[in-house]
Design an enzyme around this catalytic site. Structure first.
Site, PDB file in Angstrom:
ATOM      1  N   GLU A  45       0.833  -1.193   0.000  1.00 41.47           N
ATOM      2  CA  GLU A  45       0.000   0.000   0.000  1.00 41.47           C
ATOM      3  C   GLU A  45       0.876   1.255   0.000  1.00 41.47           C
ATOM      4  O   GLU A  45       1.851   1.351   0.750  1.00 41.47           O
ATOM      5  CB  GLU A  45      -0.888  -0.030   1.247  1.00 41.47           C
ATOM      6  CG  GLU A  45      -1.905   1.075   1.345  1.00 41.47           C
ATOM      7  CD  GLU A  45      -2.815   0.909   2.558  1.00 41.47           C
ATOM      8  OE1 GLU A  45      -3.811   1.647   2.651  1.00 41.47           O
ATOM      9  OE2 GLU A  45      -2.525   0.042   3.411  1.00 41.47           O
ATOM     10  N   LYS A 114      -9.067   3.332  -2.539  1.00 43.15           N
ATOM     11  CA  LYS A 114      -9.448   2.532  -1.372  1.00 43.15           C
ATOM     12  C   LYS A 114     -10.868   2.888  -0.940  1.00 43.15           C
ATOM     13  O   LYS A 114     -11.197   4.067  -0.775  1.00 43.15           O
ATOM     14  CB  LYS A 114      -8.447   2.782  -0.241  1.00 43.15           C
ATOM     15  CG  LYS A 114      -8.521   1.816   0.919  1.00 43.15           C
ATOM     16  CD  LYS A 114      -7.360   2.058   1.885  1.00 43.15           C
ATOM     17  CE  LYS A 114      -7.372   1.070   3.045  1.00 43.15           C
ATOM     18  NZ  LYS A 114      -6.226   1.307   3.950  1.00 43.15           N
ATOM     19  N   CYS A 175      -5.826  -3.459   2.068  1.00 38.67           N
ATOM     20  CA  CYS A 175      -5.580  -3.521   3.512  1.00 38.67           C
ATOM     21  C   CYS A 175      -6.847  -3.599   4.357  1.00 38.67           C
ATOM     22  O   CYS A 175      -7.432  -4.648   4.529  1.00 38.67           O
ATOM     23  CB  CYS A 175      -4.700  -2.342   3.935  1.00 38.67           C
ATOM     24  SG  CYS A 175      -3.888  -2.590   5.540  1.00 38.67           S
ATOM     25  N   SER A 357      20.586  -1.051  34.185  1.00 38.57           N
ATOM     26  CA  SER A 357      20.346  -0.972  35.624  1.00 38.57           C
ATOM     27  C   SER A 357      20.576  -2.282  36.363  1.00 38.57           C
ATOM     28  O   SER A 357      20.657  -2.289  37.584  1.00 38.57           O
ATOM     29  CB  SER A 357      18.899  -0.530  35.865  1.00 38.57           C
ATOM     30  OG  SER A 357      18.003  -1.563  35.487  1.00 38.57           O
TER      31      SER A 357
END
Length: 709
Positions: A45, A114, A175, A357
């Site tokens: 896309e 789309k 999509c 850490s």
């Protein structure tokens, strides 16, 4: 019998606004598809400008540049002889569309906008584009003058169309349309479409591939047909990682699947399919009844055959194969690692700096960097030219390419344990050192007592007031303020070291390091971090990953990366180490937060994924946590109210949170994914809390009545 058809789909590592690079990768994928004998190539896309341009899609220049790229494809004769499905944005009648151009032999056959736009979570497509919310509607698009001259006409069809070739019928959906209840492929299939293409810009989330595969399987299992799914891969300049996994399905079965996580810039999947299998699959009379009643599509005739005219006895169909999934632990190891590599190479930084850490969060961040180094070394061994070129530039301490992940990690990753004499334990210091030695990072150990003392004394000199830790008789306010001095000092020191360590190490060309954050999604949700502390960094690979998944990842990496040192991190009590350690007191994260990480994961899912407020969450947890021998309604109510109290008073911290790799669907990322206010009304006077209290009192009253009967 119809001849066999060879089809190709691809995953491309596109980068927003990198028109030259994107065009190069598009052309490479088309040539690879042609070389494999494919007669149809499908791409991701918006592959021409890159999917993640965001508000740049509001600039007309992006549309002009996209047409320049498309013109280059149209006029490149080496790309002829194959139908090309390519994604780009279009301006049509002053509306912006997310569209696809279907082209053949240098001519545009049609433009397909789309229909339904992704507009939730990470996606804001309706901010930039207009949905073509007119299924099966077609009109004429006026081409730019230069393309008109090349095309030999002013207009081409734009709309929801079907292409009819000499031997089959194909159509496109994009999509989000796959995820909608009434997907276009339903009526397309009933109209005789045999080949469906889907161009996607689908980002990675943990366990998301299962959903994609299930949807495509169901679409082609019910409807029959060949489905080509294409997706972007890599970091295109934002928090999302597009995880590729281009696929080809036939009648519900996978016949082709690319890698889900890869450092390759171009991956092409090719499969040879038999269209007779699709036609035979569509035998049911009930389907025929629906087909004759289905709405009709406008067809565009294309004088072209996807199948080969000659009968090749050597050609055979690509056999089905089982889907390939990664465990969530592997997804944590691979997705953020690939994202970090793309970010590092494209930002032109010299490497990473990690405040180590000795706890599991910074351990996970360091292990992900080590995983990235492993992937890079594997790609170098496979001869990946782009990875080799990037590594030669980044790993500047040697003229030779590093041969192991540890060698590469030493060149591009610096770690530092920033401790204090009374707050930092011997165990965390030793764990940090041991981990750095195992992964090969350049490690330093710095005590920050002087910075802490100097900052604390500024207030005392100015006011005469001397704040103390709680264990020394100080107030809660002073206790928190003194902890925050340490946390914020570490952020300042981290950036100081990140800018200077390349010079300290005499790195050729100099440079500076990217500071990596290591706050997990649960701590962000609860607000259990200091604003502008060492969780404030350039990017954060674990900012959207739960503590539960991080522990699983570390356990997986301990075996799969041969890192026995990780066992010590798994069993260590999570602690910020910001309070003095005494014989009676050692700071614990879960004690400080007044809730467990497991509970936070549940609260986060119910809040974001299930869209539940305080009262709704209380009712849901009554079902899940209540009952005989479990938590009482009052205990559940207190936990829910406590969570929302801390969540709401700490919401402001998410407004400045470090950009994090998106991996978890309950992420509280304020920048785009989770849009909420950051100033709330007083929590304990809220309407929802009153309803919870009333419900608890009523339940307790009924329980007492039962007991007295």
């Amino acid at each position: 019998m119809a001849p066999l058809v060879t089809l190709a789909t691809c995953a491309l590592n596109q980068w927003s606004l990198d028109f030259a690079g994107n065009l190069k990768r598009i052309k490479e994928s088309i040539l690879k598809a042609k070389a494999a004998g494919a007669t149809l190539r499908v791409g991701p896309e918006l592959e021409i400008p890159g999917y993640g341009c965001l508000d740049h899609f509001l600039e007309n220049e992006v549309y002009e540049n996209s047409w320049d790229s498309l013109y280059s494809i149209l006029t490149d004769t080496s790309l002829h002889g194959i139908i090309i499905d390519v994604g780009l944005p279009l301006l049509h009648r002053n509306c912006r569309y997310n569209a696809r151009a279907i082209i053949l032999d240098g001519r545009i056959l049609c433009l397909r906008p789309k229909l339904y736009l992704a507009n939730d979570g990470n996606f804001r497509e309706m901010r930039f584009f207009t949905p073509w919310n007119r299924p099966r509607h077609v009109e004429q698009y006026c081409l730019p003058p230069l393309v008109q001259k090349h095309q030999g006409c002013r207009y081409v069809p734009i709309g929801d169309v079907v292409l009819s070739t000499n031997d089959t019928t194909l159509a496109a959906e994009t999509c989000e349309e796959l995820f909608t209840p009434n997907s276009p492929h339903i009526n397309m299939g009933l109209n005789g479409v045999e080949i469906f293409t889907n161009s996607s810009g689908s980002h990675h989330s943990l366990r998301k591939l299962d959903e994609r595969i299930a949807l495509i399987q169901e679409a082609t299992r019910k409807n029959g047909g060949v489905y080509l799914y294409s997706n972007q891969i890599g970091c295109d300049g934002d928090r999302l990682y597009y995880d590729g996994c281009a696929m080809i399905f036939v009648n519900g079965e996978i016949v082709g699947q690319s890698s889900q996580f890869s450092l390759n810039e171009v991956e092409v999947v090719v499969a040879t399919v038999d269209l007779e299998k699709v036609r035979a699959y569509r035998f049911a009379p009930s389907r025929g009844l629906q087909a004759v009643a289905a709405p009709e599509y406008e067809r565009i005739d294309v004088d072209y055959s996807l199948s080969c005219d000659t009968f090749d006895l050597q050609q055979s169909t690509t056999p089905p194969r089982p889907p390939r999934y990664h465990l969530p632990e592997e997804e944590v190891a691979l997705g953020p690692a690939c994202w970090l590599w793309d970010y590092l190479r494209r930002s032109k930084a010299a490497g990473f700096f990690i405040p180590l850490s000795g706890g599991i969060d910074s351990c996970a961040t360091a292990t992900i960097v080590y995983s990235m180094c492993r992937l890079v070394i594997d790609a170098i061994k496979e001869g990946n030219e782009q990875v080799i070129a990037d590594t030669q530039r980044i790993a500047a301490f040697s003229s030779e390419l590093p041969k192991t992940a540890e060698e590469l990690c030493n060149q591009i990753c610096c770690t530092c344990y920033m401790g204090m004499k009374n707050q930092s334990s011997k165990e965390t210091r030793e764990r940090a050192k041991a981990l750095s030695e195992r992964i090969g990072s350049y490690h330093t150990d710095a005590d920050i007592d002087n910075v802490f003392d100097s900052t604390r004394n500024i207030l005392t000199h100015a006011t005469g007031f001397e704040p103390k830790f709680k264990v020394h008789g100080g107030s809660i306010t002073s206790n928190l303020a003194l902890q925050n001095i340490q946390a914020r000092s570490r952020m300042v020191i981290a950036y100081y070291f990140a800018q200077e360590l390349c010079e300290v190490r005499n790195r050729p060309g100099g440079g500076s390091l990217l500071v990596l954050g290591s706050s997990n999604v649960d701590e962000c949700l609860r607000g259990y971090l200091t604003k502008y502390d060492c969780s404030s960094a350039d990017i954060n690979p674990i900012g959207s990953i739960s503590k539960v998944d991080l522990k699983r990842f570390i356990a997986w990496a301990m075996t799969n990366f041969d890192m026995p040192i990780l066992k010590d991190f798994i069993h260590a009590t999570p602690t910020a180490e910001l309070e003095p350690i005494t014989a009676e007191h050692t700071q614990s994260d879960e004690v400080d937060m007044q809730m467990t990480y497991q509970e936070l994961s549940i609260f986060g899912s119910l809040r974001k994924i299930n869209h539940l407020g305080p009262y709704g969450m209380f009712l849901r947890l009554l079902e899940e946590w209540g009952g005989e021998g479990n938590l009482s309604p009052r205990e559940i109510a207190e936990k829910v109210k406590k969570f929302f109290h801390f969540y709401q008073i700490n919401r402001h911290k998410q407004t400045v949170a470090t950009p994090a790799y998106h991996a978890e669907s309950y992420s509280p990322d304020d920048h785009r994914f989770d849009l909420r206010p950051f100033l709330y009304p007083p929590v304990f006077q809220s309407w929802s809390f009153q309803k919870i209290d009333q419900r608890v009192e009523a339940m307790e009253k009924r329980q007492k009545q039962k007991e007295t009967v």
